[in-house]
Design a protein around this motif. Sequence first.
Motif, PDB file in Angstrom:
ATOM      1  N   ALA A   1     -32.191  23.332  31.773  1.00 45.59           N
ATOM      2  CA  ALA A   1     -32.581  24.310  30.760  1.00 45.59           C
ATOM      3  C   ALA A   1     -33.742  23.776  29.929  1.00 45.59           C
ATOM      4  N   ARG A   2     -34.602  24.677  29.541  1.00 44.61           N
ATOM      5  CA  ARG A   2     -35.771  24.297  28.734  1.00 44.61           C
ATOM      6  C   ARG A   2     -35.323  24.015  27.304  1.00 44.61           C
ATOM      7  N   SER A   3     -35.593  22.790  26.828  1.00 43.03           N
ATOM      8  CA  SER A   3     -35.193  22.413  25.475  1.00 43.03           C
ATOM      9  C   SER A   3     -36.274  22.799  24.478  1.00 43.03           C
ATOM     10  N   GLU A   4     -35.903  22.781  23.206  1.00 42.80           N
ATOM     11  CA  GLU A   4     -36.869  23.126  22.163  1.00 42.80           C
ATOM     12  C   GLU A   4     -38.008  22.106  22.160  1.00 42.80           C
ATOM     13  N   GLY A   5     -39.248  22.582  22.158  1.00 42.49           N
ATOM     14  CA  GLY A   5     -40.427  21.721  22.198  1.00 42.49           C
ATOM     15  C   GLY A   5     -40.942  21.474  23.595  1.00 42.49           C
ATOM     16  N   GLY A   6     -40.240  22.041  24.632  1.00 46.28           N
ATOM     17  CA  GLY A   6     -40.716  21.856  25.993  1.00 46.28           C
ATOM     18  C   GLY A   6     -41.999  22.642  26.237  1.00 46.28           C
ATOM     19  N   MET A   7     -42.933  22.062  27.020  1.00 42.83           N
ATOM     20  CA  MET A   7     -44.222  22.688  27.298  1.00 42.83           C
ATOM     21  C   MET A   7     -44.543  22.541  28.786  1.00 42.83           C
ATOM     22  N   VAL A   8     -45.166  23.596  29.338  1.00 39.53           N
ATOM     23  CA  VAL A   8     -45.666  23.553  30.711  1.00 39.53           C
ATOM     24  C   VAL A   8     -47.192  23.648  30.646  1.00 39.53           C
ATOM     25  N   PHE A   9     -47.863  22.779  31.371  1.00 40.34           N
ATOM     26  CA  PHE A   9     -49.324  22.746  31.348  1.00 40.34           C
ATOM     27  C   PHE A   9     -49.886  23.347  32.638  1.00 40.34           C
ATOM     28  N   GLU A  10     -51.173  23.555  32.660  1.00 40.09           N
ATOM     29  CA  GLU A  10     -51.838  24.090  33.840  1.00 40.09           C
ATOM     30  C   GLU A  10     -51.603  23.172  35.033  1.00 40.09           C
ATOM     31  N   GLN A  11     -51.529  23.779  36.215  1.00 39.65           N
ATOM     32  CA  GLN A  11     -51.328  22.976  37.423  1.00 39.65           C
ATOM     33  C   GLN A  11     -52.574  22.122  37.699  1.00 39.65           C
ATOM     34  N   PHE A  12     -52.323  20.966  38.316  1.00 38.00           N
ATOM     35  CA  PHE A  12     -53.408  20.042  38.659  1.00 38.00           C
ATOM     36  C   PHE A  12     -53.346  19.766  40.154  1.00 38.00           C
ATOM     37  N   HIS A  13     -54.159  20.495  40.924  1.00 39.04           N
ATOM     38  CA  HIS A  13     -54.253  20.314  42.380  1.00 39.04           C
ATOM     39  C   HIS A  13     -52.870  20.291  43.041  1.00 39.04           C
ATOM     40  N   GLY A  14     -52.032  21.301  42.696  1.00 43.50           N
ATOM     41  CA  GLY A  14     -50.713  21.413  43.319  1.00 43.50           C
ATOM     42  C   GLY A  14     -49.618  20.630  42.616  1.00 43.50           C
ATOM     43  N   LEU A  15     -49.910  20.048  41.449  1.00 38.82           N
ATOM     44  CA  LEU A  15     -48.906  19.314  40.685  1.00 38.82           C
ATOM     45  C   LEU A  15     -48.580  20.038  39.393  1.00 38.82           C
ATOM     46  N   ASN A  16     -47.301  19.994  38.988  1.00 44.84           N
ATOM     47  CA  ASN A  16     -46.875  20.503  37.695  1.00 44.84           C
ATOM     48  C   ASN A  16     -46.725  19.341  36.720  1.00 44.84           C
ATOM     49  N   VAL A  17     -47.179  19.561  35.492  1.00 43.54           N
ATOM     50  CA  VAL A  17     -47.038  18.566  34.431  1.00 43.54           C
ATOM     51  C   VAL A  17     -46.326  19.244  33.268  1.00 43.54           C
ATOM     52  N   LEU A  18     -45.240  18.634  32.808  1.00 42.60           N
ATOM     53  CA  LEU A  18     -44.419  19.236  31.763  1.00 42.60           C
ATOM     54  C   LEU A  18     -44.137  18.216  30.668  1.00 42.60           C
ATOM     55  N   LEU A  19     -43.900  18.716  29.457  1.00 38.65           N
ATOM     56  CA  LEU A  19     -43.478  17.883  28.339  1.00 38.65           C
ATOM     57  C   LEU A  19     -42.075  18.318  27.938  1.00 38.65           C
ATOM     58  N   ALA A  20     -41.173  17.354  27.898  1.00 37.91           N
ATOM     59  CA  ALA A  20     -39.775  17.658  27.547  1.00 37.91           C
ATOM     60  C   ALA A  20     -39.246  16.575  26.628  1.00 37.91           C
ATOM     61  N   PRO A  21     -38.736  16.950  25.430  1.00 41.23           N
ATOM     62  CA  PRO A  21     -38.112  15.964  24.541  1.00 41.23           C
ATOM     63  C   PRO A  21     -36.833  15.410  25.181  1.00 41.23           C
ATOM     64  N   GLN A  22     -36.660  14.099  25.060  1.00 42.35           N
ATOM     65  CA  GLN A  22     -35.486  13.440  25.625  1.00 42.35           C
ATOM     66  C   GLN A  22     -34.800  12.604  24.546  1.00 42.35           C
ATOM     67  N   PHE A  23     -33.456  12.676  24.542  1.00 38.80           N
ATOM     68  CA  PHE A  23     -32.676  11.872  23.608  1.00 38.80           C
ATOM     69  C   PHE A  23     -32.106  10.687  24.385  1.00 38.80           C
ATOM     70  N   TRP A  24     -32.613   9.520  24.086  1.00 36.94           N
ATOM     71  CA  TRP A  24     -32.170   8.337  24.797  1.00 36.94           C
ATOM     72  C   TRP A  24     -31.109   7.579  23.994  1.00 36.94           C
TER      73      TRP A  24
END
Length: 251
Positions: free
Chosen positions: A156-179
């Motif tokens: 599930a997409r957490s608060e603050g998650g972001m999806v960026f433009e694809q880069f030559h067939g790759l997805n780049v995402l930002l997701a907050p993680q609680f370690w």
Amino acid sequence: MHEQSSEERELRSLRARAYGPNADIHDDPVAMERLRLLEAQSPRDFASSPPSTPGPAAWPDEWDEDEPAPAPEEAPPPADHEASTPTPVPEAALQAPPPAPAPRRPRRGALLWAGALVLALIVGAAITYTTFQVRMGQVGVLAEDPDAPWPDTLGARSEGGMVFEQFHGLNVLLAPQFWSSAEPSLCLFVLPAETDGSLLGIGCGAGEFDPTAAIIVTADLPDELLERFEVGSALQFVLHDGEVVVYSDGS
């Protein structure tokens, strides 16, 4: 006592004009020639001609100080009295203001200092721009794509998650993680756009350090990526000011 003849008296007079303190015989060629002639006839051993520059050092032994030396001739007055009269200055020239002083040119040292200051500012700006925008090996900048779907692989997409433009067939995402702390860590995830559940790379930020993820280009990555980058080269993804900057060590 020996009585001097007229020639001896003439010789003494000429010697006075030649060797005395008021010597002036050098201006009288006739007298100089006469002195040479009389000295040649005299039994005394004198030089055959008077020195070119008579003076006290050439004073003869037999000079009689009681005999007055001939007075030097006075300089003749100027022939033309009008030539010595100063030319009157026009009244307009006396009333004219003095010319304005020429503008001073800046010193060479000041010019060099100003040039060095401008150069330092330019270099500083270039370094800042290079550091944050066009670092060596930069190959792309990915902005956020708010319409892109969140992949199921990451749950599930957490608060603050972001999806960026694809880069030559790759997805780049930002997701907050609680370690291990209450504050979440921002982490970048890199995975194929046509995902099969595989995760290519992940990197998290901390404090002032930006989230950074890096991957190695392998033969099983999307063809679109392999057409641009060689197998074995590395790609780095850095989150900065809300965008992902991509670098390559083989670009």
